[in-house]
Design a protein around this motif. Structure first.
Motif, PDB file in Angstrom:
ATOM      1  N   ALA A 120      31.318  30.262  62.116  1.00 39.37           N
ATOM      2  CA  ALA A 120      31.398  31.688  62.415  1.00 39.37           C
ATOM      3  C   ALA A 120      30.001  32.245  62.691  1.00 39.37           C
ATOM      4  CB  ALA A 120      32.056  32.439  61.265  1.00 39.37           C
ATOM      5  N   PHE A 160      33.475  30.610  76.725  1.00 38.65           N
ATOM      6  CA  PHE A 160      33.088  30.776  75.323  1.00 38.65           C
ATOM      7  C   PHE A 160      33.814  31.971  74.717  1.00 38.65           C
ATOM      8  CE2 PHE A 160      30.364  32.973  72.256  1.00 38.65           C
ATOM      9  CZ  PHE A 160      30.247  31.998  71.275  1.00 38.65           C
ATOM     10  N   THR A 165      35.804  23.518  68.685  1.00 35.43           N
ATOM     11  CA  THR A 165      36.701  24.256  67.800  1.00 35.43           C
ATOM     12  C   THR A 165      36.152  24.330  66.388  1.00 35.43           C
ATOM     13  OG1 THR A 165      37.951  22.245  67.382  1.00 35.43           O
ATOM     14  CG2 THR A 165      38.765  23.682  69.134  1.00 35.43           C
ATOM     15  N   LEU A 177      32.999  25.148  65.599  1.00 35.69           N
ATOM     16  CA  LEU A 177      31.785  25.944  65.602  1.00 35.69           C
ATOM     17  C   LEU A 177      31.837  26.947  64.450  1.00 35.69           C
ATOM     18  CD1 LEU A 177      29.309  26.031  67.491  1.00 35.69           C
ATOM     19  CD2 LEU A 177      30.399  27.916  68.678  1.00 35.69           C
ATOM     20  N   ALA A 228      34.283  35.739  68.752  1.00 39.68           N
ATOM     21  CA  ALA A 228      33.364  36.286  69.759  1.00 39.68           C
ATOM     22  C   ALA A 228      33.964  37.544  70.382  1.00 39.68           C
ATOM     23  CB  ALA A 228      33.065  35.247  70.839  1.00 39.68           C
ATOM     24  N   SER A 259      27.224  35.224  70.502  1.00 36.31           N
ATOM     25  CA  SER A 259      27.750  36.487  71.032  1.00 36.31           C
ATOM     26  C   SER A 259      26.652  37.535  71.099  1.00 36.31           C
ATOM     27  CB  SER A 259      28.906  36.994  70.164  1.00 36.31           C
ATOM     28  OG  SER A 259      29.953  36.057  70.129  1.00 36.31           O
ATOM     29  N   VAL A 317      29.032  31.387  66.241  1.00 36.45           N
ATOM     30  CA  VAL A 317      29.807  32.165  67.212  1.00 36.45           C
ATOM     31  C   VAL A 317      29.211  33.569  67.346  1.00 36.45           C
ATOM     32  CG1 VAL A 317      32.046  33.236  67.693  1.00 36.45           C
ATOM     33  CG2 VAL A 317      31.944  30.870  66.910  1.00 36.45           C
ATOM     34  N   SER A 355      29.358  25.192  73.867  1.00 40.52           N
ATOM     35  CA  SER A 355      30.066  25.668  72.676  1.00 40.52           C
ATOM     36  C   SER A 355      31.489  26.110  72.969  1.00 40.52           C
ATOM     37  CB  SER A 355      29.291  26.830  72.050  1.00 40.52           C
ATOM     38  OG  SER A 355      28.004  26.415  71.673  1.00 40.52           O
ATOM     39  N   GLN A 414      37.562  31.218  74.372  1.00 42.46           N
ATOM     40  CA  GLN A 414      37.896  30.178  73.385  1.00 42.46           C
ATOM     41  C   GLN A 414      37.743  30.659  71.949  1.00 42.46           C
ATOM     42  OE1 GLN A 414      39.193  27.183  73.713  1.00 42.46           O
ATOM     43  NE2 GLN A 414      38.977  26.614  71.562  1.00 42.46           N
ATOM     44  N   HIS A 415      36.807  31.563  71.700  1.00 43.52           N
ATOM     45  CA  HIS A 415      36.494  31.949  70.325  1.00 43.52           C
ATOM     46  C   HIS A 415      36.917  33.396  70.055  1.00 43.52           C
ATOM     47  CE1 HIS A 415      34.351  28.228  69.652  1.00 43.52           C
ATOM     48  NE2 HIS A 415      33.758  28.404  70.825  1.00 43.52           N
ATOM     49  N   ASP A 416      37.999  33.548  69.287  1.00 47.26           N
ATOM     50  CA  ASP A 416      38.506  34.882  68.958  1.00 47.26           C
ATOM     51  C   ASP A 416      37.452  35.720  68.245  1.00 47.26           C
ATOM     52  OD1 ASP A 416      40.964  34.289  70.090  1.00 47.26           O
ATOM     53  OD2 ASP A 416      41.866  33.690  68.188  1.00 47.26           O
TER      54      ASP A 416
END
Length: 105
Positions: A33, A59, A29, A31, A66, A40, A36, A25, A62-64
């Motif tokens: 919410a 992970f 880009t 994914l 998270a 998390s 994510v 994951s 990459q994911h704000d």
């Protein structure tokens, strides 16, 4: 080892399956919410992953969403173990939380 670490629930399937899902994951880009936050939450519930591999860090990086979720949990938790674990995840130094290593709270 702390009681929280010892009593952590096993991930669905296995911690390695969760690690694989986090790694897969990291590059997505698109994914949702929901996914994510779900991943998390799984990461937070399974601290044994830090003993296996640090691949989950990609992970988080990459994911704000998270990072924001983990930061919010850090602000809301009262557990010393959880606070330490969240700080280490957010700092990218989770390998320091492996039992037997010295870490300042």
């Amino acid at each position: 080892m702390t009681e929280e670490f010892l009593n952590a629930e096993a991930a669905e399937g296995s911690d390695l399956a969760l690690l694989k899902e986090l790694n897969e994951s990291a590059d997505k880009t698109d994914l949702s919410a929901f996914n994510v936050v779900k991943l998390s939450q799984e990461l937070l519930q399974h601290p044994a992953l830090v003993c296996v591999d640090q691949g989950y860090q990609a992970f988080i990086d990459q994911h704000d969403l998270a990072r924001e979720y983990l930061k919010t949990r850090l602000q809301l938790t009262t557990s010393k173990f959880t606070k330490k674990y969240l700080r280490l995840l957010l700092e990218g130094d989770a390998e320091k939380s492996i039992p037997g290593q010295a870490v300042n709270a």
